[in-house]
Design a protein around this motif. Structure first.
Motif, short mmCIF file in Angstrom:
data_model
loop_
_atom_site.label_atom_id
_atom_site.label_comp_id
_atom_site.label_asym_id
_atom_site.label_seq_id
_atom_site.Cartn_x
_atom_site.Cartn_y
_atom_site.Cartn_z
N GLU A 94 0.62 -1.45 0.43
CA GLU A 94 -0.34 0.15 0.01
C GLU A 94 0.74 1.08 -0.14
O GLU A 94 0.49 2.39 -0.81
N ILE A 95 2.02 1.23 0.82
CA ILE A 95 3.14 2.10 0.81
C ILE A 95 3.50 2.83 -0.49
O ILE A 95 3.18 3.70 -0.92
N TYR A 131 4.13 5.49 -5.77
CA TYR A 131 3.88 5.92 -6.55
C TYR A 131 2.80 6.71 -7.07
O TYR A 131 2.28 7.62 -8.10
N ASP A 132 1.61 6.73 -7.08
CA ASP A 132 0.70 7.49 -7.20
C ASP A 132 0.71 9.16 -7.65
O ASP A 132 0.09 9.61 -7.62
N ILE A 134 6.20 12.51 4.54
CA ILE A 134 7.46 13.03 4.85
C ILE A 134 8.62 11.92 3.11
O ILE A 134 9.17 12.34 2.67
N LEU A 135 8.14 10.86 2.39
CA LEU A 135 8.69 9.79 1.74
C LEU A 135 8.61 10.90 0.46
O LEU A 135 8.74 11.06 -0.40
N LYS A 136 7.29 11.18 0.21
CA LYS A 136 6.53 12.07 -0.99
C LYS A 136 7.91 13.25 -0.79
O LYS A 136 8.25 13.03 -2.37
N ILE A 165 14.05 13.02 -7.76
CA ILE A 165 13.65 12.59 -9.20
C ILE A 165 14.33 14.77 -9.29
O ILE A 165 14.75 14.95 -10.31
N PHE A 166 13.70 15.05 -9.20
CA PHE A 166 13.57 16.56 -9.60
C PHE A 166 15.12 17.69 -9.69
O PHE A 166 15.18 17.71 -10.60
#
Length: 476
Positions: free
Chosen positions: A374-375, A380-381, A417-419, A426-427
């Motif tokens: 789920e995490i 990803y979403d 936090i992870l996002k 990535i950026f």
């Protein structure tokens, strides 16, 4: 008791024969006091009633009785002893024995006279030695008491234990007074230790100075401001800024307060001097406010950064909206895409601010079991747009202790936090294919997250600022 046994079961007319050779006087009396037999009186009928005799009353009440008195019948002193007596008939009797006591009484009187004379003589001799001994003895005892008080002892014997009562009473008062003094000293010492602990636990430097600037008391906070151990404040402090301010407070004898910046160590301090008029002393407190001042600077930088971040997309949106009015149809779609991208950027900035506010206002964690899949899916979403745009790859490595492959965490805060970290990885990445590697390992009482990317990284001299709120490395 022997007389009682001998008389048991005999008739009254047999008693005269039985007791004729004994020196004891033997009498039988009923409970009403009537005399039925008396070994020294032939005619019992002329004898008065014995119910009021002390030994008879006691025998009736308490089984036996005793008394010494002069006999009205015989005119001599007798010792009487009486007990209850059962002669086998229905009537109850008292059997009484008595012996002449006149001669023994005279002997006792003579002996008592001798003893009285002896004790008078003994007391006279004792008093003579006592009054000659008293002065020296009292001096010794006073000296002993003085040494006792000076020594701080709790207990000490006076001497042999033969002193007068008033001396002992006074001695007890002294011991109690000494005990109270020692208790008070112990209490003050305990309170002083507590005060020292309180002063030591304060996060500010506290020092008490006398009117000449001598240090009376201080704690161990902010020791980096001190040069060496000295009684003088101007010899103890390293920095002239603090010394000058304290000197000003001592000379003015007023309460003063000032924020001081020490250029040598680039730190800010709030110095407060309070004058204690009663003792002519000064209480100086020095508090390190460097972090507070830096937080203010960070907030200023934050406002500047926010203004800059918002100004750029807003300017772009405004400019392209104006350009749309006169733009040819072929360019309008491109302009709308640019405007949409800037709106998305604005939305991201606002969401970041809202997230910060939400984190600060809610310190409570909502711990629930969350499946690892789920995490991964939610991450990803939430980053699908930038992942597809950059062609990024995200790799997970899980090391969990349970077979259900779940972790207990606050899902919302963890994803925030992870996002944020993965999105930055990535950026801020100049590789053709940005790669993010997440390693999650479960310990006994916590989870550890390691996140690594192949991007431009963070300069080593800026790493310590990672957890400073609103701090941003210069984009250049």
């Amino acid at each position: 008791m022997l007389v009682k046994i001998v008389a048991q079961g005999k008739r009254f007319d047999e008693y005269e024969e039985i007791f004729k050779d004994t020196q004891l006087r033997f009498t039988i009396i009923d409970y009403e006091g009537k005399v039925y037999f008396d070994s020294l009186q032939k005619n019992e009928k002329i004898m008065e009633n014995h119910s009021h005799r002390k030994e008879i009353i006691s025998a009736i009440k308490e089984e036996s009785g005793f008394d010494i008195r002069e006999s009205k019948t015989l005119g001599k002193y007798y010792a009487y002893y009486a007990v209850k007596f059962d002669n086998g008939s229905d009537k109850k009797y008292i059997i009484r024995t008595s012996e002449e006591y006149t001669h023994k009484r005279e002997q006792i009187q003579i002996f008592a006279g001798i003893l009285i004379f002896f004790f008078i003589f003994l007391n006279s001799v004792s008093y003579f030695f006592y009054i000659n001994y008293l002065k020296r003895d009292l001096q010794n005892k006073i000296k002993l008491m003085k040494n006792f008080l000076e020594s701080g002892e709790i207990e000490r014997k006076l001497s042999s234990g033969k002193e007068e009562r008033w001396i002992y009473e006074f001695w007890e008062v002294l011991k109690n007074w000494q005990q109270n003094n020692l208790d008070n000293i112990s209490k003050l010492d305990s309170e002083k230790k507590v005060l020292d602990m309180v002063i030591s636990s304060v996060d500010a430097f506290v020092v008490l100075l006398d009117k000449n600037g001598n240090i009376i008391l201080k704690n161990n906070s902010l020791n980096h401001l001190l040069l060496l151990e000295s009684k003088k404040y101007n010899e103890s402090f390293k920095y002239i800024e603090i010394i000058s301010f304290i000197k000003k407070g001592l000379s003015s004898k007023k309460d003063i307060r000032q924020e001081i910046y020490i250029n040598g160590i680039k730190e800010y301090f709030l110095v407060n001097i309070k004058y204690i008029k009663k003792n002519d002393q000064f209480l100086v407190t020095i508090k390190d406010i460097t972090n507070t001042r830096r937080a203010v600077e960070i907030q200023k930088d934050f406002i500047s950064n926010v203004s800059h971040e918002l100004k750029t997309p807003l300017t772009n949106i405004k400019g392209y909206l104006i350009a749309l009015e006169d733009a040819p149809k072929s360019l309008r779609l491109n302009f709308l895409n640019i405007i949409n991208n800037n709106v998305t950027k604005l939305e991201g900035i606002v969401i970041d601010f809202l997230n910060i506010s939400k984190i600060e206002s809610s310190k409570i964690l909502q711990i629930i079991p969350v499946e690892k899949s789920e995490i991964e899916k939610q991450l990803y979403d939430s980053l699908e747009g930038i992942i597809n745009k950059k062609g990024a790859k995200i790799n997970f490595q899980w090391t969990l202790l349970n077979k259900d492959e779940v972790i207990n965490t606050d899902k919302e805060k963890l994803m925030m936090i992870l996002k944020n970290i993965v999105e930055n990885g990535i950026f801020y990445n100049n590789k053709e294919v940005p790669e993010i590697f997440l390693k999650i390992e479960e310990g006994k009482d916590r989870y550890s997250f390691e996140i690594k990317d192949n991007g431009i990284g963070i300069p080593m001299d800026k790493v310590k600022k990672v957890f400073e709120r609103f701090y941003r490395v210069d984009e250049s």
